[in-house]
Write a protein that holds these residues in place. Structure first.
Motif, PDB file in Angstrom:
ATOM      1  N   LEU A 681       0.906  -1.216  -0.077  1.00  0.00           N
ATOM      2  CA  LEU A 681      -0.015  -0.236   0.145  1.00  0.00           C
ATOM      3  C   LEU A 681       1.004   1.252   0.119  1.00  0.00           C
ATOM      4  O   LEU A 681       0.634   2.086  -0.596  1.00  0.00           O
ATOM      5  CB  LEU A 681      -0.899  -0.084   1.313  1.00  0.00           C
ATOM      6  N   GLU A 682       2.022   1.154   0.771  1.00  0.00           N
ATOM      7  CA  GLU A 682       2.957   2.215   0.845  1.00  0.00           C
ATOM      8  C   GLU A 682       3.509   2.311  -0.691  1.00  0.00           C
ATOM      9  O   GLU A 682       3.561   3.674  -1.147  1.00  0.00           O
ATOM     10  CB  GLU A 682       4.062   2.141   1.730  1.00  0.00           C
ATOM     11  N   ARG A 683       3.822   1.454  -1.320  1.00  0.00           N
ATOM     12  CA  ARG A 683       4.402   1.624  -2.791  1.00  0.00           C
ATOM     13  C   ARG A 683       3.168   2.216  -3.731  1.00  0.00           C
ATOM     14  O   ARG A 683       3.730   3.067  -4.568  1.00  0.00           O
ATOM     15  CB  ARG A 683       4.637   0.066  -3.248  1.00  0.00           C
ATOM     16  N   THR A 684       1.983   1.733  -3.436  1.00  0.00           N
ATOM     17  CA  THR A 684       0.859   2.447  -4.169  1.00  0.00           C
ATOM     18  C   THR A 684       0.874   3.868  -3.898  1.00  0.00           C
ATOM     19  O   THR A 684       0.685   4.770  -4.955  1.00  0.00           O
ATOM     20  CB  THR A 684      -0.434   1.721  -3.916  1.00  0.00           C
ATOM     21  N   ARG A 685       1.186   4.201  -2.868  1.00  0.00           N
ATOM     22  CA  ARG A 685       1.031   5.680  -2.363  1.00  0.00           C
ATOM     23  C   ARG A 685       2.182   6.372  -3.120  1.00  0.00           C
ATOM     24  O   ARG A 685       2.190   7.751  -3.721  1.00  0.00           O
ATOM     25  CB  ARG A 685       0.776   5.938  -1.132  1.00  0.00           C
ATOM     26  N   LEU A 686       3.280   5.860  -3.131  1.00  0.00           N
ATOM     27  CA  LEU A 686       4.446   6.304  -3.781  1.00  0.00           C
ATOM     28  C   LEU A 686       4.408   6.489  -5.314  1.00  0.00           C
ATOM     29  O   LEU A 686       4.659   7.870  -5.886  1.00  0.00           O
ATOM     30  CB  LEU A 686       5.695   5.530  -3.439  1.00  0.00           C
ATOM     31  N   PHE A 687       3.928   5.632  -5.853  1.00  0.00           N
ATOM     32  CA  PHE A 687       3.450   5.603  -7.334  1.00  0.00           C
ATOM     33  C   PHE A 687       2.731   6.843  -7.623  1.00  0.00           C
ATOM     34  O   PHE A 687       2.636   7.479  -8.620  1.00  0.00           O
ATOM     35  CB  PHE A 687       3.227   4.380  -7.886  1.00  0.00           C
ATOM     36  N   GLY A 688       1.684   6.984  -6.819  1.00  0.00           N
ATOM     37  CA  GLY A 688       0.849   8.025  -6.840  1.00  0.00           C
ATOM     38  C   GLY A 688       1.312   9.343  -7.037  1.00  0.00           C
ATOM     39  O   GLY A 688       0.748  10.306  -7.734  1.00  0.00           O
ATOM     40  N   MET A 689       2.360   9.632  -6.084  1.00  0.00           N
ATOM     41  CA  MET A 689       3.034  10.838  -6.041  1.00  0.00           C
ATOM     42  C   MET A 689       3.814  10.990  -7.321  1.00  0.00           C
ATOM     43  O   MET A 689       3.816  12.223  -7.915  1.00  0.00           O
ATOM     44  CB  MET A 689       3.963  10.833  -4.736  1.00  0.00           C
ATOM     45  N   TYR A 690       4.432   9.949  -7.721  1.00  0.00           N
ATOM     46  CA  TYR A 690       5.239  10.119  -9.134  1.00  0.00           C
ATOM     47  C   TYR A 690       4.207  10.561 -10.193  1.00  0.00           C
ATOM     48  O   TYR A 690       4.698  11.208 -10.915  1.00  0.00           O
ATOM     49  CB  TYR A 690       5.953   8.768  -9.297  1.00  0.00           C
ATOM     50  N   ARG A 691       3.053   9.786 -10.292  1.00  0.00           N
ATOM     51  CA  ARG A 691       2.111   9.943 -11.231  1.00  0.00           C
ATOM     52  C   ARG A 691       1.662  11.506 -11.096  1.00  0.00           C
ATOM     53  O   ARG A 691       1.528  12.004 -12.223  1.00  0.00           O
ATOM     54  CB  ARG A 691       0.866   9.016 -11.001  1.00  0.00           C
ATOM     55  N   ALA A 692       1.342  11.886 -10.039  1.00  0.00           N
ATOM     56  CA  ALA A 692       0.733  13.350  -9.873  1.00  0.00           C
ATOM     57  C   ALA A 692       1.721  14.342 -10.340  1.00  0.00           C
ATOM     58  O   ALA A 692       1.514  15.369 -10.997  1.00  0.00           O
ATOM     59  CB  ALA A 692       0.558  13.764  -8.253  1.00  0.00           C
ATOM     60  N   ALA A 693       3.119  14.071 -10.103  1.00  0.00           N
ATOM     61  CA  ALA A 693       4.217  14.968 -10.486  1.00  0.00           C
ATOM     62  C   ALA A 693       4.432  15.000 -12.068  1.00  0.00           C
ATOM     63  O   ALA A 693       4.446  15.942 -12.769  1.00  0.00           O
ATOM     64  CB  ALA A 693       5.384  14.469  -9.807  1.00  0.00           C
ATOM     65  N   TYR A 694       4.422  13.764 -12.733  1.00  0.00           N
ATOM     66  CA  TYR A 694       4.492  13.763 -13.999  1.00  0.00           C
ATOM     67  C   TYR A 694       3.327  14.305 -14.781  1.00  0.00           C
ATOM     68  O   TYR A 694       3.295  14.927 -15.702  1.00  0.00           O
ATOM     69  CB  TYR A 694       4.740  12.165 -14.528  1.00  0.00           C
ATOM     70  N   ARG A 695       2.105  14.045 -14.382  1.00  0.00           N
ATOM     71  CA  ARG A 695       0.687  14.733 -15.163  1.00  0.00           C
ATOM     72  C   ARG A 695       1.028  16.281 -14.894  1.00  0.00           C
ATOM     73  O   ARG A 695       0.718  16.676 -15.954  1.00  0.00           O
ATOM     74  CB  ARG A 695      -0.389  14.222 -14.218  1.00  0.00           C
ATOM     75  N   ALA A 696       1.699  16.820 -13.932  1.00  0.00           N
ATOM     76  CA  ALA A 696       1.538  18.396 -13.649  1.00  0.00           C
ATOM     77  C   ALA A 696       2.775  18.737 -14.791  1.00  0.00           C
ATOM     78  O   ALA A 696       2.755  19.628 -15.456  1.00  0.00           O
ATOM     79  CB  ALA A 696       2.072  18.637 -12.275  1.00  0.00           C
ATOM     80  N   LEU A 697       3.798  17.826 -14.951  1.00  0.00           N
ATOM     81  CA  LEU A 697       4.883  18.234 -15.751  1.00  0.00           C
ATOM     82  C   LEU A 697       4.136  18.272 -17.325  1.00  0.00           C
ATOM     83  O   LEU A 697       4.694  19.097 -18.123  1.00  0.00           O
ATOM     84  CB  LEU A 697       6.145  17.121 -15.709  1.00  0.00           C
TER      85      LEU A 697
END
Length: 881
Positions: A681-697
């Protein structure tokens, strides 16, 4: 070299050190000498060594004129009188001159070597039956070392132009069939190739005859493929090149035979090839002949000079759960880097020297592979990593069970070590094992610290104004996630090792107790609380999002019935409607999304739409929970109790120490699995943060005109995005468009198999054959007999989640994000999966009958069919449309 005074080398009477053999006997002569030393069946031969021809070449330059003079002198070479006398004596013993012909063959010093084969470039003369023909053949064969084709080959390969010829005279086999054996077929290295023709093999190697082809599996010698060809008798004098005399089929009976080589002969060739490849240190090109009595003779063996590619096995039995279907370049490049980063950390944690870690960089950076747009494990490299652990075989078996590898491969093997080598490695292996066990003991505290660090970063990240950050600032935030979390990911991977080793230990203990199907037993035993059988209910962490969603469904039914018509038909405008009509319920939804919004199907694919990126997706999941839950087919609480009782019975009379070992291994496995689900579940949340950063990029790059659309960010790799953010330019939009077309083609094509072996023999992929009795069979993972309507889901992104309620889901593969729809299902069938996968763990917790690894499932079943299934036996039967 101790040659006889007559200048003739006779293998039966003399030995020669292998290091000197090629220099004095030429490549072919040295090769036959090695075969004889290994006990291979080699026809009798003698060698006229290089020393016999060298005096006539002394002092001649390698200019054009000098090379022509060398050829001329060798063409008029006369065998010395003493050598002729010795040769006559040997050949008389073969019956030469009385009907037994010989073959005269070239054996230049650098011929038939590992770097240069000279295939067919020097002359061989067959069917030599009298003395004048023999002396002429010796001169002709020696001179062919300076033929134009041989010299051109030397120039092309950068070899010295001064050839050192030797000549082999060999008793010629009266062959009914002959051919060439490649102990490893370069095009398909997992096979051994045999090409054969009637009579002698000269027509085959010269390309004059079409052979019959046989391909045997390297692992077991079984016939993989056979290509028949018309067998033709050769008699015309002008059929072969001028370099060779005509030859004929020895037996007319062989001409009429459709299959030249019998099963027994193929088996003999297989074992000879395997033995010689091992003894000679690599793949061999072996020429053989079979006489009228059926006996095999080997007349040549030389190393294969063409490169043999490594056979690599790619498998997605486990990783397809997280990266299902076609995957974008950004996700693959990120996942590849993430795996490499974590693997490096693990090696350092285990105390491996920096030099060892550096030497394994090619392995570390290629743990994953992209095949036809889909992510696979590179099994070869995973096995190579296991070579660093104390017990390769046991670790390999444990890893294969955990990864759900259905067909283990042996392309990577533990190196057989001497006692001295094992003793030298013992301190390092002991240190590695000691550090690993120490890390296991510290896991409870490390997991708590790891989760606290993740929570702190999680809270910090979502306080950032991502929508206002520039491209450079977003790249810095991505780098911060790398440093703060990804490069400190050792705890989850150490726990994964714990799961792997604990599962292997538990399986071995259960097998010793006589449990016929340990995986089925573990499915029942582990179905209860992580605290163990009889403990208070304590769901796995990965089940919490599904339970929270179920609670919201109950809340909507009981306290907000006016919302139900809207919730039953979710649309993009629904979040705004709920916020207006039921703000309290909407606040609960926002709280859920803040905690679990990244948990969805395909959640580790950065391009996946999640509840965090689109709140409307939450309501699509909620639909499955709006109806009152059905009673499970089997009460979950009864299964661990049954398994515990069975275990107690099997341990009866085994002794307290044995019972402690078995129960300890099961408890360790249960705890490790529970920790793994929490860390996932922690891995899922980490990937969610990367996803949010890349979508903003993506938003920044699209606004700058670097990309055509914000979501095109997923069509570039991490390195490409960094370059695009720094310099911009129209080339990135064009590259994204090209990638989009490639991915569309991959999606439209038939999905590749779950196991790919490269290189592999290309064969048409037929549809999976329907079983004769009309039943499909797989591996039962959770018991229960269920009948009902099927809904087939091959692409979860396109699935109508409301349609699964009360039905049996048939899926190509699943991942943890499917937990959102599982509670509404009556049963789940999975074409490809692992008994220890996260999805199956969740299904067991929910008490839903489950069957995995059903071959051809999504080809044979269609939505709307009714089936009857048994989750214990793994059988599925279609009962009606």
């Amino acid at each position: 070299m101790a040659l006889e005074n007559n200048g003739l080398f006779i293998p039966e009477s003399q030995l020669m050190p292998p290091a000197h053999a090629a220099a004095h006997l030429g490549g072919k002569g040295a090769g036959m000498l090695r075969l004889r030393a290994l006990g291979a069946p080699v026809p009798a031969f003698v060698v006229l060594p290089t020393a016999l021809f060298e005096p006539g070449l002394a002092g001649l330059p390698t200019t054009a004129a000098g090379l022509a003079e060398r050829r001329a002198r060798l063409g008029s070479f006369e065998v010395p009188t003493a050598t002729q006398a010795a040769l006559r004596a040997v050949l008389a013993g073969w019956g030469f001159g009385a009907g037994q012909p010989v073959a005269v063959r070239s054996s230049v010093a650098d011929e038939d070597g590992g770097a240069a084969a000279f295939p067919g470039l020097m002359d061989s003369v067959l069917h030599v039956a009298d003395w004048p023909a023999l002396l002429a053949a010796v001169a002709r064969v020696a001179a062919s070392a300076y033929s134009e084709r041989a010299l051109a080959y030397r120039r092309q390969r950068g070899l010295p132009l001064a050839a050192r010829p030797a000549v082999v005279v060999q008793r010629q086999v009266a062959a009914r069939a002959a051919g060439v054996l490649f102990t490893t077929f370069p095009e398909y290295p997992q096979e051994m190739a045999i090409h054969a023709v009637a009579g002698l093999a000269e027509g085959l190697v010269n390309g004059q005859l079409v052979p019959e082809e046989y391909y045997l599996g390297k692992a077991d010698g079984q016939l993989v493929a056979q290509v028949a060809s018309e067998v033709v008798e050769v008699a015309a004098l002008d059929l072969l090149p001028a370099k060779s005399a005509p030859y004929a089929v020895a037996s007319p009976a062989a001409v009429a035979t459709a299959t030249l080589l019998s099963t027994i002969t193929l088996a003999e060739l297989y074992h000879l090839g395997q033995r010689l490849e091992a003894a000679l240190g690599g793949p061999q090109d072996i020429e053989f002949a079979q006489d009228e009595a059926g006996r095999l003779w080997l007349v040549q063996a030389r190393p294969l000079t063409q490169p043999v590619p490594e056979v690599v096995a790619y498998d997605n039995a486990n990783i397809q759960e997280s990266y299902c279907g076609v995957t974008t370049p950004l996700t693959f490049s990120f996942a590849q880097r993430a795996y490499a980063t974590v693997y490096r950390q693990t090696m350092r944690t285990l105390g491996l020297p920096a030099a060892v870690v550096a030497a394994h960089e090619p392995v570390i950076t290629n743990l994953l592979a992209l095949q036809q747009g889909r992510i696979y494990y590179n099994l070869n490299n995973w096995y190579r990593g296991l070579l660093l652990l104390p017990n390769f075989r046991q670790s390999k078996a444990d890893m294969e069970r955990m990864m759900g590898v259905l067909e283990p491969v042996d392309f990577v093997r533990d190196q057989r070590k001497t006692l001295a080598q094992r003793l030298a490695l013992l301190p390092r292996l002991a240190l590695t094992l000691g550090r690993l066990l120490g890390e296991f003991a510290r896991l409870p505290g490390q997991v708590r610290a790891f989760q606290a660090r993740c929570e702190a970063e999680y809270q910090r990240f979502y306080q950032l104004p991502l929508a206002t950050l520039g491209a450079a600032e977003l790249l810095r935030e991505i780098e911060h996630l790398n440093e703060a979390l990804l490069t400190r990911w050792t705890t989850p991977i150490i726990n994964d090792f714990r799961v792997m080793m604990a599962h292997g230990a538990a399986t071995r203990h259960l097998t010793h107790l006589g449990v016929a199907d340990p995986d089925e037993f573990l499915s029942r035993y582990l179905a209860g609380s992580p605290a163990g059988p009889g403990a208070a209910a304590e769901p796995l962490a990965s089940l919490l999002p599904a339970l929270a969603l179920r609670e919201l469904g109950e809340l909507a039914r009981q306290e907000f019935p006016a919302l139900l018509p809207l919730l039953e038909n979710p649309g993009p405008e629904l979040p705004a409607q709920v916020a207006r009509l039921a703000p309290a319920f909407h606040e609960r939804v926002r709280h859920y999304v803040a905690h679990y919004g990244d948990r969805t199907m395909g959640e580790l694919k950065l391009e996946t739409e999640t509840m965090r990126t689109s709140e409307a997706l939450f309501y699509r999941y909620l639909v499955a929970y709006l109806a009152p839950p059905a009673a499970p087919a089997t009460a979950p609480a009864s299964l661990p109790a049954q398994a515990a009782a069975e275990l107690t019975a099997r341990l009866s009379g085994r002794g307290w120490w044995r019972a402690r070992q078995v129960r300890g291994s099961l408890a360790a496995l249960r705890q490790a699995v529970a920790r793994r689900e929490a860390l996932r579940l922690e891995r899922t949340r980490l990937f969610g943060m990367y996803r949010a950063a890349y979508r903003a990029l993506g938003q920044r790059l699209a606004a700058a005109g670097t990309l055509g659309a914000p979501l095109d960010v997923f069509l570039l790799t991490e390195a490409e995005l960094a370059s695009a953010a720094r310099a911009g330019g129209p080339q990135w939009a064009a590259l994204a468009a090209q990638r989009q077309a490639e991915l569309a083609a991959y999606r439209a094509a038939l999905a590749p198999a779950g196991r790919l072996v490269v290189p592999a023999r290309p064969v048409a992929a037929p549809e999976a054959a329907a079983p004769a009795d009309g039943r499909l069979r797989g591996t039962g993972c959770y018991p229960g007999q269920v009948s009902g309507e099927v809904v087939v889901i091959t692409d979860p992104a396109q699935a109508d989640l409301g349609a699964v309620r009360g039905r049996i889901v048939a899926a190509l593969r699943t991942d943890p994000g499917w937990a959102a729809l599982f509670p509404g299902c009556r049963a789940v069938l999975i074409e490809r999966g692992s008994a220890l996968s996260h999805s199956v763990i969740l299904l067991r917790e929910l008490g839903i009958p489950t069957i995995i690894n059903v071959p051809g499932l999504t080809q044979h079943l269609r939505s709307g069919q009714r089936v009857r299934l048994d989750g214990r036996t793994g059988e599925v039967e279609v009962t009606a449309e």
